[in-house]
Design a protein around this motif. Structure first.
Motif, PDB file in Angstrom:
ATOM      1  N   SER B  33     -14.011 -14.696  30.312  1.00  0.00           N
ATOM      2  CA  SER B  33     -14.269 -15.959  31.009  1.00  0.00           C
ATOM      3  C   SER B  33     -15.570 -16.609  30.540  1.00  0.00           C
ATOM      4  O   SER B  33     -15.890 -17.725  30.952  1.00  0.00           O
ATOM      5  N   GLY B  34     -16.328 -15.875  29.715  1.00  0.00           N
ATOM      6  CA  GLY B  34     -17.557 -16.459  29.194  1.00  0.00           C
ATOM      7  C   GLY B  34     -18.791 -16.205  30.045  1.00  0.00           C
ATOM      8  O   GLY B  34     -19.895 -16.605  29.668  1.00  0.00           O
ATOM      9  N   GLU B  35     -18.612 -15.567  31.189  1.00  0.00           N
ATOM     10  CA  GLU B  35     -19.790 -15.290  32.024  1.00  0.00           C
ATOM     11  C   GLU B  35     -20.733 -14.317  31.326  1.00  0.00           C
ATOM     12  O   GLU B  35     -21.932 -14.290  31.600  1.00  0.00           O
ATOM     13  N   LEU B  36     -20.162 -13.464  30.481  1.00  0.00           N
ATOM     14  CA  LEU B  36     -20.989 -12.616  29.620  1.00  0.00           C
ATOM     15  C   LEU B  36     -20.840 -13.137  28.192  1.00  0.00           C
ATOM     16  O   LEU B  36     -19.784 -12.996  27.584  1.00  0.00           O
ATOM     17  N   ALA B  37     -21.896 -13.750  27.676  1.00  0.00           N
ATOM     18  CA  ALA B  37     -21.819 -14.371  26.353  1.00  0.00           C
ATOM     19  C   ALA B  37     -21.915 -13.317  25.250  1.00  0.00           C
ATOM     20  O   ALA B  37     -22.429 -12.218  25.472  1.00  0.00           O
ATOM     21  N   VAL B  38     -21.433 -13.686  24.058  1.00  0.00           N
ATOM     22  CA  VAL B  38     -21.562 -12.792  22.914  1.00  0.00           C
ATOM     23  C   VAL B  38     -23.036 -12.475  22.687  1.00  0.00           C
ATOM     24  O   VAL B  38     -23.875 -13.373  22.697  1.00  0.00           O
ATOM     25  N   PHE B  81     -24.200  -4.248  23.920  1.00  0.00           N
ATOM     26  CA  PHE B  81     -24.180  -5.704  23.853  1.00  0.00           C
ATOM     27  C   PHE B  81     -22.748  -6.194  23.672  1.00  0.00           C
ATOM     28  O   PHE B  81     -21.918  -5.500  23.087  1.00  0.00           O
ATOM     29  N   VAL B  82     -22.502  -7.400  24.162  1.00  0.00           N
ATOM     30  CA  VAL B  82     -21.170  -7.990  23.994  1.00  0.00           C
ATOM     31  C   VAL B  82     -20.944  -8.256  22.509  1.00  0.00           C
ATOM     32  O   VAL B  82     -21.765  -8.892  21.847  1.00  0.00           O
ATOM     33  N   ALA B  83     -19.834  -7.742  21.994  1.00  0.00           N
ATOM     34  CA  ALA B  83     -19.558  -7.819  20.565  1.00  0.00           C
ATOM     35  C   ALA B  83     -18.933  -9.160  20.197  1.00  0.00           C
ATOM     36  O   ALA B  83     -18.435  -9.895  21.047  1.00  0.00           O
ATOM     37  N   ILE B  84     -18.983  -9.461  18.887  1.00  0.00           N
ATOM     38  CA  ILE B  84     -18.308 -10.657  18.379  1.00  0.00           C
ATOM     39  C   ILE B  84     -16.800 -10.414  18.474  1.00  0.00           C
ATOM     40  O   ILE B  84     -16.317  -9.367  18.066  1.00  0.00           O
ATOM     41  N   PRO B  85     -16.058 -11.392  19.027  1.00  0.00           N
ATOM     42  CA  PRO B  85     -14.614 -11.192  19.220  1.00  0.00           C
ATOM     43  C   PRO B  85     -13.905 -10.973  17.889  1.00  0.00           C
ATOM     44  O   PRO B  85     -14.230 -11.608  16.884  1.00  0.00           O
ATOM     45  N   ARG B  86     -12.943 -10.069  17.884  1.00  0.00           N
ATOM     46  CA  ARG B  86     -12.098  -9.855  16.703  1.00  0.00           C
ATOM     47  C   ARG B  86     -10.756  -9.291  17.165  1.00  0.00           C
ATOM     48  O   ARG B  86     -10.616  -8.863  18.300  1.00  0.00           O
ATOM     49  N   GLN B  87      -9.810  -9.326  16.277  1.00  0.00           N
ATOM     50  CA  GLN B  87      -8.486  -8.816  16.623  1.00  0.00           C
ATOM     51  C   GLN B  87      -8.563  -7.302  16.748  1.00  0.00           C
ATOM     52  O   GLN B  87      -8.934  -6.609  15.820  1.00  0.00           O
ATOM     53  N   ARG B  88      -8.193  -6.799  17.900  1.00  0.00           N
ATOM     54  CA  ARG B  88      -8.440  -5.386  18.172  1.00  0.00           C
ATOM     55  C   ARG B  88      -7.201  -4.501  18.091  1.00  0.00           C
ATOM     56  O   ARG B  88      -7.310  -3.301  17.950  1.00  0.00           O
TER      57      ARG B  88
END
Lengths: 136, 136, 136, 136
Positions: B33-38, B81-88
């Motif tokens: 939801s973006g409340e926790l930013a990358v 830390f919040v990671a950079i999004p990637r296909q998991r």
DNA sequence: GTGGTCTAGACCACG
DNA sequence: GTGGTCTAGACCACT
């Protein structure tokens, strides 16, 4: 000679649900969709166990849960039959269960990275098979 | 380290999900939801355990699962830390999990006797909180 | 060291009820009468099995039924706890169950040749321990 | 043999009691209420089986139980007749059975959330149909 | 340690 | 033959 229809059920080992739960869900769906009519006889405990190559106890447990929930009538010496449907739960309880199911489902699909529209389509397709379009 | 945002998480004892699952779902949702930013730092294992008054082992396990799934990056000596999004996940795996979740959800909802439209609305509302509108 | 109260339960082999049913009835009564308060922890599955010298599976089954009926909350790794009471059944279902129970009871006591007043006294005494005097 | 009164019995498939139990309960009730007088002849095993469209073995078993309990007398070559009432069980056995029945009934009714007075009224009404007001 | 699931095999009641 | 109960013992997930 048996008038019992073989159930179109399949046990998936990769499925996170335990076996007895897969059977319960499968039979509920067959009944709700009308593929198993009211009064129809189900395969015997031992028969379904053979068909699925699982232990009879596991089938018995699934059938017993379905009987407790009111989907089936068990008649010792005769077998199990699809019961006449009736509303057993209070409105409050139904609401709570809907909430729980929706929240759990959301938790399951978050992170699969599907767009909401795709998920909704799949759900709609599944529900179309077994839920009423209008409130009963 | 005051840069660590306290997580807006709540453990519900009545919830059928195990505690570590509630944490994983909650963090995934906050990220989605973006409340926790990358790049944002998460509370320490001990800190979150204190905040939620649960066993640190349980928090550690939840964080470990989130790191394995690629949601978090662990930096030794610094924290998570919040990671950079990637296909998991592979497409096959994602498809199978979607199927499982939909089937389980249908099993939960059948028999509650709600019209399909009501169920879909509730699901749509819940998904709107955390899923992307378009595929990432 | 366990804060779990040993259950005042006794299994009677002469009783026509199966063992797991005797446990279910006994625990329900202890909860309804208030001897087991909301939130109280129950003996572990293995512990109660030892206490009653029966198989752990049988205890697990009884506990599982109580959890399904909403009397207990099961928390893996922690134990079982008395749940917050709530009305789960529809009014229709409650009426049907009352009818069934009364009819079955009448069938059981016919032929014992007790006068009706004696039977009613015994029932009244038992109900006084666990039922509300006024509708909730 | 037209002296044999057709029994006013009905087998209910939805009833949780097994068929032979329904027959036993029904006949006991007819005798206790006086609809079947002492010395009256009962339908033959085959006749009742035809009337109820059930297996003759099941009728034979029910009759046999009733004879064992002293409700019926079998006269070879003639058939079965309502026996002269007599004390059929020891006081201990009667007491134990009453206890069991009361406990089971309480277990069934707890949690339905009916006030005790309502439950007692229903029981009283049902017992009035078949139990003596004073001890026999 | 906790509860939950599954298998294996025995025994009983029912029709 | 049918379903139901119980025991025994293994394995898993959770805390």
């Amino acid at each position: 000679m048996s008038r019992r229809t073989p159930l179109m059920l399949q046990i998936v080992t990769g499925d996170p649900r335990p076996i007895h739960r897969q059977i319960v869900d499968g039979v509920r769906r067959l009944i709700a969709s009308g593929e198993l009519a009211v009064g129809a006889a189900l395969p015997s405990v031992r028969g379904l166990a053979l068909q699925l190559t699982i232990n009879p106890n596991t089938v018995a447990r699934a059938y017993s849960e379905l009987a407790t929930e009111g989907w089936l009538d068990a008649r010792a010496g005769l077998g199990l039959f699809v019961a006449i449907p009736r509303q057993r739960l209070s409105d409050d309880e139904r609401g709570r269960r809907l909430d729980d199911a929706v929240q759990r489902f959301a938790g399951d699909v978050i992170g699969l990275d599907y767009p909401a529209a795709v998920v909704l389509d799949r759900v709609a397709g599944e529900l179309a098979l077994c839920l009423p379009k209008k409130s009963a």
